[in-house]
Write a protein that holds these residues in place. Sequence first.
Motif, PDB file in Angstrom:
ATOM      1  N   GLY A   1       0.799  -1.218   0.000  1.00 50.39           N
ATOM      2  CA  GLY A   1       0.000   0.000   0.000  1.00 50.39           C
ATOM      3  C   GLY A   1       0.833   1.270   0.000  1.00 50.39           C
ATOM      4  N   LEU A   2       1.923   1.310   0.770  1.00 48.33           N
ATOM      5  CA  LEU A   2       2.739   2.511   0.850  1.00 48.33           C
ATOM      6  C   LEU A   2       3.387   2.817  -0.505  1.00 48.33           C
ATOM      7  CD1 LEU A   2       3.964   4.790   2.481  1.00 48.33           C
ATOM      8  CD2 LEU A   2       5.832   3.243   3.156  1.00 48.33           C
ATOM      9  N   VAL A   3       3.895   1.797  -1.165  1.00 47.55           N
ATOM     10  CA  VAL A   3       4.508   1.996  -2.483  1.00 47.55           C
ATOM     11  C   VAL A   3       3.467   2.499  -3.481  1.00 47.55           C
ATOM     12  CG1 VAL A   3       5.627   0.842  -4.433  1.00 47.55           C
ATOM     13  CG2 VAL A   3       6.312   0.279  -2.093  1.00 47.55           C
ATOM     14  N   ARG A   4       2.284   1.925  -3.434  1.00 45.14           N
ATOM     15  CA  ARG A   4       1.226   2.333  -4.369  1.00 45.14           C
ATOM     16  C   ARG A   4       0.817   3.780  -4.114  1.00 45.14           C
ATOM     17  NH1 ARG A   4      -1.373  -2.293  -2.477  1.00 45.14           N
ATOM     18  NH2 ARG A   4      -3.285  -1.120  -2.042  1.00 45.14           N
ATOM     19  N   LYS A   5       0.781   4.173  -2.837  1.00 41.71           N
ATOM     20  CA  LYS A   5       0.377   5.539  -2.513  1.00 41.71           C
ATOM     21  C   LYS A   5       1.383   6.548  -3.044  1.00 41.71           C
ATOM     22  CE  LYS A   5      -1.037   8.470   1.365  1.00 41.71           C
ATOM     23  NZ  LYS A   5      -1.258   8.532   2.832  1.00 41.71           N
ATOM     24  N   VAL A   6       2.678   6.264  -2.852  1.00 44.12           N
ATOM     25  CA  VAL A   6       3.711   7.176  -3.351  1.00 44.12           C
ATOM     26  C   VAL A   6       3.682   7.221  -4.870  1.00 44.12           C
ATOM     27  CG1 VAL A   6       6.186   7.585  -3.512  1.00 44.12           C
ATOM     28  CG2 VAL A   6       5.179   6.861  -1.338  1.00 44.12           C
ATOM     29  N   ALA A   7       3.577   6.056  -5.498  1.00 49.18           N
ATOM     30  CA  ALA A   7       3.555   5.995  -6.968  1.00 49.18           C
ATOM     31  C   ALA A   7       2.354   6.750  -7.530  1.00 49.18           C
ATOM     32  CB  ALA A   7       3.533   4.545  -7.425  1.00 49.18           C
ATOM     33  N   GLY A   8       1.211   6.637  -6.853  1.00 46.09           N
ATOM     34  CA  GLY A   8       0.018   7.334  -7.317  1.00 46.09           C
ATOM     35  C   GLY A   8       0.118   8.836  -7.208  1.00 46.09           C
ATOM     36  N   SER A   9       0.944   9.326  -6.271  1.00 45.48           N
ATOM     37  CA  SER A   9       1.064  10.767  -6.068  1.00 45.48           C
ATOM     38  C   SER A   9       1.985  11.442  -7.083  1.00 45.48           C
ATOM     39  CB  SER A   9       1.579  11.044  -4.651  1.00 45.48           C
ATOM     40  OG  SER A   9       2.915  10.573  -4.494  1.00 45.48           O
ATOM     41  N   ILE A  10       2.792  10.664  -7.782  1.00 47.15           N
ATOM     42  CA  ILE A  10       3.743  11.264  -8.736  1.00 47.15           C
ATOM     43  C   ILE A  10       3.485  10.843 -10.178  1.00 47.15           C
ATOM     44  CG2 ILE A  10       5.543  11.426  -6.979  1.00 47.15           C
ATOM     45  CD1 ILE A  10       6.846   8.956  -8.221  1.00 47.15           C
ATOM     46  N   VAL A  11       2.521   9.948 -10.404  1.00 46.02           N
ATOM     47  CA  VAL A  11       2.311   9.441 -11.755  1.00 46.02           C
ATOM     48  C   VAL A  11       1.833  10.536 -12.709  1.00 46.02           C
ATOM     49  CG1 VAL A  11      -0.092   8.751 -11.378  1.00 46.02           C
ATOM     50  CG2 VAL A  11       1.303   7.532 -13.081  1.00 46.02           C
ATOM     51  N   ASP A  12       1.208  11.600 -12.171  1.00 41.72           N
ATOM     52  CA  ASP A  12       0.700  12.662 -13.033  1.00 41.72           C
ATOM     53  C   ASP A  12       1.818  13.479 -13.677  1.00 41.72           C
ATOM     54  OD1 ASP A  12       1.480  13.715 -10.599  1.00 41.72           O
ATOM     55  OD2 ASP A  12       0.010  15.342 -10.670  1.00 41.72           O
TER      56      ASP A  12
ATOM     57  N   CYS B   1      12.742   4.697 -29.939  1.00 43.86           N
ATOM     58  CA  CYS B   1      13.397   5.156 -28.714  1.00 43.86           C
ATOM     59  C   CYS B   1      12.373   5.839 -27.807  1.00 43.86           C
ATOM     60  CB  CYS B   1      14.544   6.111 -29.051  1.00 43.86           C
ATOM     61  SG  CYS B   1      15.403   6.759 -27.601  1.00 43.86           S
ATOM     62  N   ILE B   2      12.313   5.392 -26.550  1.00 41.64           N
ATOM     63  CA  ILE B   2      11.379   5.951 -25.573  1.00 41.64           C
ATOM     64  C   ILE B   2      12.162   6.434 -24.361  1.00 41.64           C
ATOM     65  CG2 ILE B   2       9.298   5.573 -24.202  1.00 41.64           C
ATOM     66  CD1 ILE B   2       8.722   3.123 -25.923  1.00 41.64           C
ATOM     67  N   LYS B   3      11.943   7.683 -23.996  1.00 42.75           N
ATOM     68  CA  LYS B   3      12.492   8.221 -22.758  1.00 42.75           C
ATOM     69  C   LYS B   3      11.326   8.512 -21.829  1.00 42.75           C
ATOM     70  CE  LYS B   3      16.592  10.351 -24.826  1.00 42.75           C
ATOM     71  NZ  LYS B   3      17.326  11.623 -25.075  1.00 42.75           N
ATOM     72  N   GLY B   4      11.114   7.619 -20.870  1.00 40.81           N
ATOM     73  CA  GLY B   4      10.067   7.820 -19.889  1.00 40.81           C
ATOM     74  C   GLY B   4      10.595   8.677 -18.749  1.00 40.81           C
ATOM     75  N   LYS B   5       9.897   9.771 -18.460  1.00 43.97           N
ATOM     76  CA  LYS B   5      10.382  10.714 -17.448  1.00 43.97           C
ATOM     77  C   LYS B   5       9.332  10.899 -16.356  1.00 43.97           C
ATOM     78  CE  LYS B   5      12.730  13.277 -21.135  1.00 43.97           C
ATOM     79  NZ  LYS B   5      12.872  14.600 -21.814  1.00 43.97           N
ATOM     80  N   ASN B   6       9.798  10.861 -15.106  1.00 44.82           N
ATOM     81  CA  ASN B   6       8.965  11.236 -13.979  1.00 44.82           C
ATOM     82  C   ASN B   6       9.881  11.708 -12.851  1.00 44.82           C
ATOM     83  OD1 ASN B   6       9.967   8.924 -12.703  1.00 44.82           O
ATOM     84  ND2 ASN B   6       8.179   7.700 -13.272  1.00 44.82           N
ATOM     85  N   ILE B   7       9.341  11.882 -11.657  1.00 41.55           N
ATOM     86  CA  ILE B   7      10.127  12.427 -10.560  1.00 41.55           C
ATOM     87  C   ILE B   7      11.241  11.477 -10.135  1.00 41.55           C
ATOM     88  CG2 ILE B   7       8.727  11.516  -8.682  1.00 41.55           C
ATOM     89  CD1 ILE B   7       8.985  14.265  -7.335  1.00 41.55           C
ATOM     90  N   ARG B   8      11.103  10.187 -10.450  1.00 37.15           N
ATOM     91  CA  ARG B   8      12.137   9.207 -10.091  1.00 37.15           C
ATOM     92  C   ARG B   8      13.356   9.311 -10.997  1.00 37.15           C
ATOM     93  NH1 ARG B   8       9.810   3.388 -10.253  1.00 37.15           N
ATOM     94  NH2 ARG B   8      11.997   2.998  -9.690  1.00 37.15           N
ATOM     95  N   GLY B   9      13.156   9.820 -12.216  1.00 36.85           N
ATOM     96  CA  GLY B   9      14.281   9.901 -13.152  1.00 36.85           C
ATOM     97  C   GLY B   9      13.835   9.630 -14.578  1.00 36.85           C
ATOM     98  N   ILE B  10      14.783   9.135 -15.389  1.00 34.78           N
ATOM     99  CA  ILE B  10      14.529   8.880 -16.813  1.00 34.78           C
ATOM    100  C   ILE B  10      14.788   7.403 -17.110  1.00 34.78           C
ATOM    101  CG2 ILE B  10      15.228   9.418 -19.183  1.00 34.78           C
ATOM    102  CD1 ILE B  10      16.036  12.183 -18.240  1.00 34.78           C
ATOM    103  N   TRP B  11      13.831   6.788 -17.762  1.00 33.41           N
ATOM    104  CA  TRP B  11      14.002   5.408 -18.238  1.00 33.41           C
ATOM    105  C   TRP B  11      14.154   5.466 -19.753  1.00 33.41           C
ATOM    106  CZ3 TRP B  11       9.655   1.213 -18.682  1.00 33.41           C
ATOM    107  CH2 TRP B  11      10.217   0.029 -19.159  1.00 33.41           C
ATOM    108  N   ASP B  12      15.375   5.279 -20.226  1.00 40.49           N
ATOM    109  CA  ASP B  12      15.712   5.419 -21.643  1.00 40.49           C
ATOM    110  C   ASP B  12      15.931   4.035 -22.243  1.00 40.49           C
ATOM    111  OD1 ASP B  12      16.552   6.186 -24.139  1.00 40.49           O
ATOM    112  OD2 ASP B  12      18.135   7.534 -23.454  1.00 40.49           O
ATOM    113  N   ARG B  13      15.152   3.683 -23.271  1.00 40.10           N
ATOM    114  CA  ARG B  13      15.338   2.388 -23.934  1.00 40.10           C
ATOM    115  C   ARG B  13      15.001   2.502 -25.407  1.00 40.10           C
ATOM    116  NH1 ARG B  13      10.519   3.986 -21.244  1.00 40.10           N
ATOM    117  NH2 ARG B  13       8.778   2.626 -21.737  1.00 40.10           N
ATOM    118  N   THR B  14      15.618   1.650 -26.206  1.00 37.92           N
ATOM    119  CA  THR B  14      15.361   1.615 -27.650  1.00 37.92           C
ATOM    120  C   THR B  14      14.901   0.219 -28.030  1.00 37.92           C
ATOM    121  OG1 THR B  14      17.007   3.322 -28.133  1.00 37.92           O
ATOM    122  CG2 THR B  14      16.327   1.909 -29.951  1.00 37.92           C
ATOM    123  N   LEU B  15      13.727   0.144 -28.618  1.00 39.18           N
ATOM    124  CA  LEU B  15      13.138  -1.127 -29.053  1.00 39.18           C
ATOM    125  C   LEU B  15      13.391  -1.306 -30.544  1.00 39.18           C
ATOM    126  CD1 LEU B  15       9.784  -0.590 -27.146  1.00 39.18           C
ATOM    127  CD2 LEU B  15      11.651  -2.095 -26.425  1.00 39.18           C
TER     128      LEU B  15
END
Length: 311
Positions: free
Chosen positions: A159-170, A186-200
Amino acid sequence: QEKSTVGTTPDIQVVQEIVSLTAATADEEVVVVVKEEVLPTVSTTDTTESIITTETNEAVVVIEPVIQKIDAVLVDLDLPKEEPVLPSPTTNQDTTTTNQDTTTPAAPKTTIQPQQLPIGERWAIANPSTNLSGVWKIVMTDNFAINYDRYLLELGQPGLVRKVAGSIVDRTVEDIEQMDEGREFCIKGKNIRGIWDRTLISSGAEAMDDASDDTTTDCIDWGNYNHLRTKILTADSEEVLSEAWWGTEGTVHHSWLLGTKKYGAGDFESRRYLVDEGKTLVCESKWHPKKKRKNKENKTLVWHFVRDAGK
């Protein structure tokens, strides 16, 4: 050169001089320069051949005999005849003219050959009409927030992880660059945690050559097709294998992340495509656990993104 003097009244005398009329061949342009000299006058009489503007003391003269002589010369040279352009009446406004040609040149005609599209259910390239490139911002709704929490619960998140994740997903942003006709995604996913960079890297049916009539790809069992697999890091920095292709005639990008050991082990499936005339990007995320659960369907989380107007 020829001079002609025409006067319709004792008060006005106009001298027109044909300065040059030359042509080397019938394809060259005939240049006719007409000089007008208006002698000083105080008359304000209007006639059929002369209109005097009293405020400017200028005249606009229509001289039929001179026009006839120009026509006669053009006929002798066997050149096309053009009517001389006469000046329009002047006013008190600024009528400064320039010799700049404002004609817009016609665009060159080009012939575009239709592309020979791949044959089969899974393509290595995108349809030429489909381009998912851009910076996309998440569309946050109450319904999505509920489904996002349920999706994380399915992944075994407390629950705690879900609550934090839900507060920053926007704050989620996807920066997509589609290259090499869609083979590289190439996709660069960005949020408060950082950048997830990958190329498919996509694999599957390729575009047909113009002279090729090979239809063997139409007989492939695409459900068991061995796609190209490349190593990739997940958002949790776990190394897995990825494979991708374009479905629905090259308009939907499919990708799989295979062999993750987190969340009880399993595979992630994603589908990305455009709706609303290209204004909205849809991403369908689905978790396939390695251990099958009885009477429980794998949950799909649907994300919606809109283009970032500032990018």
